[in-house]
Write an enzyme that holds these catalytic residues in place. Structure first.
Site, PDB file in Angstrom:
ATOM      1  N   THR A 103       0.793  -1.243   0.000  1.00  0.00           N
ATOM      2  CA  THR A 103       0.000   0.000   0.000  1.00  0.00           C
ATOM      3  C   THR A 103       0.826   1.294   0.000  1.00  0.00           C
ATOM      4  O   THR A 103       1.940   1.302   0.507  1.00  0.00           O
ATOM      5  CB  THR A 103      -0.854  -0.052   1.284  1.00  0.00           C
ATOM      6  OG1 THR A 103      -1.716  -1.159   1.178  1.00  0.00           O
ATOM      7  CG2 THR A 103      -1.625   1.198   1.555  1.00  0.00           C
ATOM      8  N   ARG A 139     -12.535  -9.025  -0.833  1.00  0.00           N
ATOM      9  CA  ARG A 139     -11.854  -8.783   0.448  1.00  0.00           C
ATOM     10  C   ARG A 139     -11.511  -7.299   0.597  1.00  0.00           C
ATOM     11  O   ARG A 139     -11.062  -6.661  -0.336  1.00  0.00           O
ATOM     12  CB  ARG A 139     -10.584  -9.630   0.510  1.00  0.00           C
ATOM     13  CG  ARG A 139      -9.757  -9.459   1.794  1.00  0.00           C
ATOM     14  CD  ARG A 139      -8.524  -8.660   1.541  1.00  0.00           C
ATOM     15  NE  ARG A 139      -7.690  -8.493   2.727  1.00  0.00           N
ATOM     16  CZ  ARG A 139      -6.708  -7.604   2.811  1.00  0.00           C
ATOM     17  NH1 ARG A 139      -6.440  -6.817   1.782  1.00  0.00           N
ATOM     18  NH2 ARG A 139      -5.999  -7.489   3.908  1.00  0.00           N
ATOM     19  N   VAL A 140     -11.742  -6.752   1.764  1.00  0.00           N
ATOM     20  CA  VAL A 140     -11.368  -5.360   2.040  1.00  0.00           C
ATOM     21  C   VAL A 140     -10.402  -5.355   3.214  1.00  0.00           C
ATOM     22  O   VAL A 140     -10.649  -6.026   4.220  1.00  0.00           O
ATOM     23  CB  VAL A 140     -12.617  -4.507   2.376  1.00  0.00           C
ATOM     24  CG1 VAL A 140     -12.213  -3.088   2.745  1.00  0.00           C
ATOM     25  CG2 VAL A 140     -13.583  -4.495   1.194  1.00  0.00           C
ATOM     26  N   GLY A 141      -9.307  -4.635   3.059  1.00  0.00           N
ATOM     27  CA  GLY A 141      -8.306  -4.573   4.129  1.00  0.00           C
ATOM     28  C   GLY A 141      -8.510  -3.369   5.023  1.00  0.00           C
ATOM     29  O   GLY A 141      -9.611  -2.818   5.133  1.00  0.00           O
ATOM     30  N   GLY A 164       0.446  -2.984   5.521  1.00  0.00           N
ATOM     31  CA  GLY A 164       0.800  -4.268   6.120  1.00  0.00           C
ATOM     32  C   GLY A 164      -0.361  -5.233   6.067  1.00  0.00           C
ATOM     33  O   GLY A 164      -1.273  -5.083   5.242  1.00  0.00           O
ATOM     34  N   GLY A 200      -3.525  -6.337   6.538  1.00  0.00           N
ATOM     35  CA  GLY A 200      -4.709  -5.540   6.840  1.00  0.00           C
ATOM     36  C   GLY A 200      -5.591  -6.095   7.947  1.00  0.00           C
ATOM     37  O   GLY A 200      -6.100  -5.340   8.780  1.00  0.00           O
TER      38      GLY A 200
HETATM   39  N1  ASP Z   1      -2.826  -3.110   4.226  1.00  0.00           N
HETATM   40  C1  ASP Z   1      -3.224  -3.497   2.907  1.00  0.00           C
HETATM   41  C2  ASP Z   1      -4.375  -4.439   2.973  1.00  0.00           C
HETATM   42  O1  ASP Z   1      -4.395  -5.278   3.839  1.00  0.00           O
HETATM   43  C3  ASP Z   1      -2.143  -4.160   2.145  1.00  0.00           C
HETATM   44  C4  ASP Z   1      -0.854  -3.416   2.120  1.00  0.00           C
HETATM   45  O2  ASP Z   1      -0.504  -2.656   2.999  1.00  0.00           O
HETATM   46  O3  ASP Z   1      -0.144  -3.603   1.162  1.00  0.00           O
HETATM   47  O4  ASP Z   1      -5.228  -4.363   2.125  1.00  0.00           O
END
Ligand code: ASP
Length: 321
Positions: free
Chosen positions: A191, A219-221, A243, A245
């Protein structure tokens, strides 16, 4: 009968061994820090892309800094920085975002200002710049979070509309195949996000992502969940996370940091350390974040092996990979 109280909260105040943390005191009347994702970037760097990532981070930082230097708002600055990374196919946001198990890009983004306004989108497929759409939700609707916003809505707000294929790059397709064939393992995140304090003392945070590679459709993070991956509160701090999520949502990580500053009187570095210890490292989860407090102090931290970040120190731009 009054039942026995649950076990009182016992917290460790030790810094976790895997935590890497930098704190920079405010040396100008504005502050900006951004991240380009935490996680398994070792392979990309070994492929000789380090320079490209560094150049992308530097462009994003300059875009935000320019706005702050000329007296613009923290909100404009974080959105500008995030947009640059969304347009850069190297980063996991906008074009070049991580793909779902079905090979689609489903984009999440959020913005929040210290005065309590926020906007977010999840599973977005048509807005060229998801962060702009999140901002539009905040500024142009009575809602906070929209899921799968339709193309008509994006066009109706005069934002650039693209077809879902625009976001899908060959590099991400190949990454997905490698993951599905189990040729690579390890963290799959990356992210992007930014936090800023402007010359008027306002703070803001913005975060944008394609989520985790090979995630289930739908899926939603943590990114668009206010308080988990993105949070800002005047007088406290603005925080943008990256990170795993699910762990960031369970730990309500961004808000946990702000709450430690608010209720315990912790400094930002102390608050970030305690949150990592008790919500992330202590629970075997990894990621990173950038934080700016109300005075412009910056904290950059991660417990993942690496994290891309850009922040100033003594007048110099630090690009961290
Ligand atoms: N935090 C994001 C998620 O879980 C992924 C990421 O940080 O790359 O969707």
């Amino acid at each position: 009968m009054i039942s026995k109280p649950v076990t009182p909260l016992e917290e460790s105040v030790e810094a976790p061994e895997d935590l890497k943390l930098w704190e920079v005191s405010a040396d100008r009347d504005f502050a900006l820090a951004l991240h380009g994702g935490a996680g398994g970037r070792i392979a990309e760097l070994a492929d000789g892309r380090r320079r490209d990532f560094e150049a992308g981070l530097s462009r994003a930082y300059r875009a935000g800094e320019e706005i702050l230097r000329s007296g613009g708002s923290a909100l404009d600055a974080v959105c500008a920085a995030v947009e640059v990374m969304e347009d850069d196919p190297l980063f996991n946001a906008g074009r070049g975002a991580a793909l779902t198990a079905d090979g689609e890009a489903e984009l999440d983004a959020a913005v929040m200002t210290g005065d309590g306004h926020a906007g977010a989108i999840a599973a977005s497929r048509y807005a060229r710049n998801p962060v702009r759409l999140a901002r539009a939700v905040m500024e142009r609707s009575e809602h906070l979070l929209l899921v799968a916003p339709p193309a008509e809505l994006v066009a109706g707000w005069d934002l650039s509309v693209v077809t879902p294929e625009y976001f899908v790059t060959e590099a991400r397709r190949q990454q997905l195949v490698r993951l599905q064939d189990r040729l690579v393992t390890g963290p799959r995140h990356g992210t992007v996000g930014a936090v800023a304090r402007d010359t008027g003392g306002r703070i803001a945070a913005a975060t944008s992502t394609g989520g985790m590679s090979n995630q289930s459709a739908g899926r939603v993070g943590d990114t668009p969940i206010i308080g988990a991956g993105t949070y800002a509160r005047d007088g406290l701090a603005a925080i943008s996370c990256t990170g795993h999520g699910e762990a960031f949502i369970r730990g309500v990580v961004a808000y946990d940091i702000a709450a430690r500053i608010r209720y315990l009187g912790s400094g930002p570095a102390e608050a970030v350390t305690a949150t990592f210890q008790n919500e992330l490292s202590g629970r075997d989860s990894s990621g990173g974040l950038v934080c700016v407090d109300a005075s412009g102090r910056i904290v950059v931290a991660h417990n993942s092996p690496s994290m891309f970040a850009a922040y100033p120190n003594k007048g110099k731009l630090i690009i961290h990979t």
